[in-house]
Design a protein around this motif. Structure first.
Motif, PDB file in Angstrom:
ATOM      1  N   THR A  36       0.852  -1.187   0.000  1.00 17.23           N
ATOM      2  CA  THR A  36       0.000   0.000   0.000  1.00 17.23           C
ATOM      3  C   THR A  36       0.887   1.237   0.000  1.00 17.23           C
ATOM      4  O   THR A  36       2.052   1.189   0.410  1.00 17.23           O
ATOM      5  CB  THR A  36      -0.944   0.063   1.222  1.00 17.23           C
ATOM      6  OG1 THR A  36      -0.161   0.106   2.414  1.00 17.23           O
ATOM      7  CG2 THR A  36      -1.909  -1.113   1.259  1.00 17.23           C
ATOM      8  N   THR A  38       0.599   5.423   1.133  1.00 16.80           N
ATOM      9  CA  THR A  38      -0.184   6.395   1.880  1.00 16.80           C
ATOM     10  C   THR A  38       0.488   7.755   1.785  1.00 16.80           C
ATOM     11  O   THR A  38       1.705   7.850   1.946  1.00 16.80           O
ATOM     12  CB  THR A  38      -0.260   5.998   3.379  1.00 16.80           C
ATOM     13  OG1 THR A  38      -0.617   4.634   3.480  1.00 16.80           O
ATOM     14  CG2 THR A  38      -1.259   6.849   4.126  1.00 16.80           C
ATOM     15  N   LYS A  43      -5.575   7.762   3.797  1.00 14.31           N
ATOM     16  CA  LYS A  43      -5.987   6.364   3.740  1.00 14.31           C
ATOM     17  C   LYS A  43      -5.042   5.609   2.797  1.00 14.31           C
ATOM     18  O   LYS A  43      -4.745   6.077   1.708  1.00 14.31           O
ATOM     19  CB  LYS A  43      -7.417   6.340   3.182  1.00 14.31           C
ATOM     20  CG  LYS A  43      -8.135   5.036   3.388  1.00 14.31           C
ATOM     21  CD  LYS A  43      -9.613   5.213   3.032  1.00 14.31           C
ATOM     22  CE  LYS A  43     -10.202   3.872   2.673  1.00 14.31           C
ATOM     23  NZ  LYS A  43     -10.506   3.715   1.271  1.00 14.31           N
ATOM     24  N   PRO A  44      -4.563   4.435   3.207  1.00 17.13           N
ATOM     25  CA  PRO A  44      -3.684   3.655   2.329  1.00 17.13           C
ATOM     26  C   PRO A  44      -4.438   3.164   1.091  1.00 17.13           C
ATOM     27  O   PRO A  44      -5.605   2.813   1.185  1.00 17.13           O
ATOM     28  CB  PRO A  44      -3.266   2.459   3.187  1.00 17.13           C
ATOM     29  CG  PRO A  44      -3.765   2.709   4.555  1.00 17.13           C
ATOM     30  CD  PRO A  44      -4.796   3.787   4.494  1.00 17.13           C
ATOM     31  N   LEU A  56      -4.164   9.968  -5.373  1.00 12.62           N
ATOM     32  CA  LEU A  56      -3.570  10.537  -4.158  1.00 12.62           C
ATOM     33  C   LEU A  56      -3.054  11.961  -4.402  1.00 12.62           C
ATOM     34  O   LEU A  56      -2.822  12.699  -3.455  1.00 12.62           O
ATOM     35  CB  LEU A  56      -2.426   9.651  -3.642  1.00 12.62           C
ATOM     36  CG  LEU A  56      -2.833   8.302  -3.057  1.00 12.62           C
ATOM     37  CD1 LEU A  56      -1.591   7.485  -2.709  1.00 12.62           C
ATOM     38  CD2 LEU A  56      -3.702   8.478  -1.823  1.00 12.62           C
TER      39      LEU A  56
END
Length: 91
Positions: A36, A38, A43-44, A56
């Motif tokens: 993941t 982040t 939020k991952p 992102l």
């Protein structure tokens, strides 16, 4: 197997847009290891998802945290960290 995390600073001068995001997500996907990414305290998201990574809105100089879980997690984090810290826009 313990979960490993690593925080890296983004090197691409235009951030993690289409091309560097694709390179990064493809490497994560090809590894077969769950990873993941982040941004800040967000939020991952699944690092193998190009759309998730682009969503992102990661810019140059931002810090992101990678989390990997599995047998080759350390080597994978080395590879992914290198992709993120390299300026792919300089080529």
């Amino acid at each position: 197997m313990a979960q490993l995390t690593r925080t890296v600073r983004i090197g691409s001068s235009h951030g993690l847009h289409a091309r560097p995001a694709k390179l990064f997500a493809q490497a994560a996907k090809d590894s077969g290891v769950p990873v993941t990414i982040t941004k800040d305290a967000g939020k991952p998201v699944n690092a193998a998802s190009i759309l998730g990574v682009i969503a992102l809105g990661i810019e140059q100089g931002d810090y992101v945290t990678l989390t990997a879980d599995g047998e080759n997690a350390e080597a994978l984090l080395d590879t992914l960290s290198e992709l993120l810290t390299t300026d792919h826009d300089a080529e």
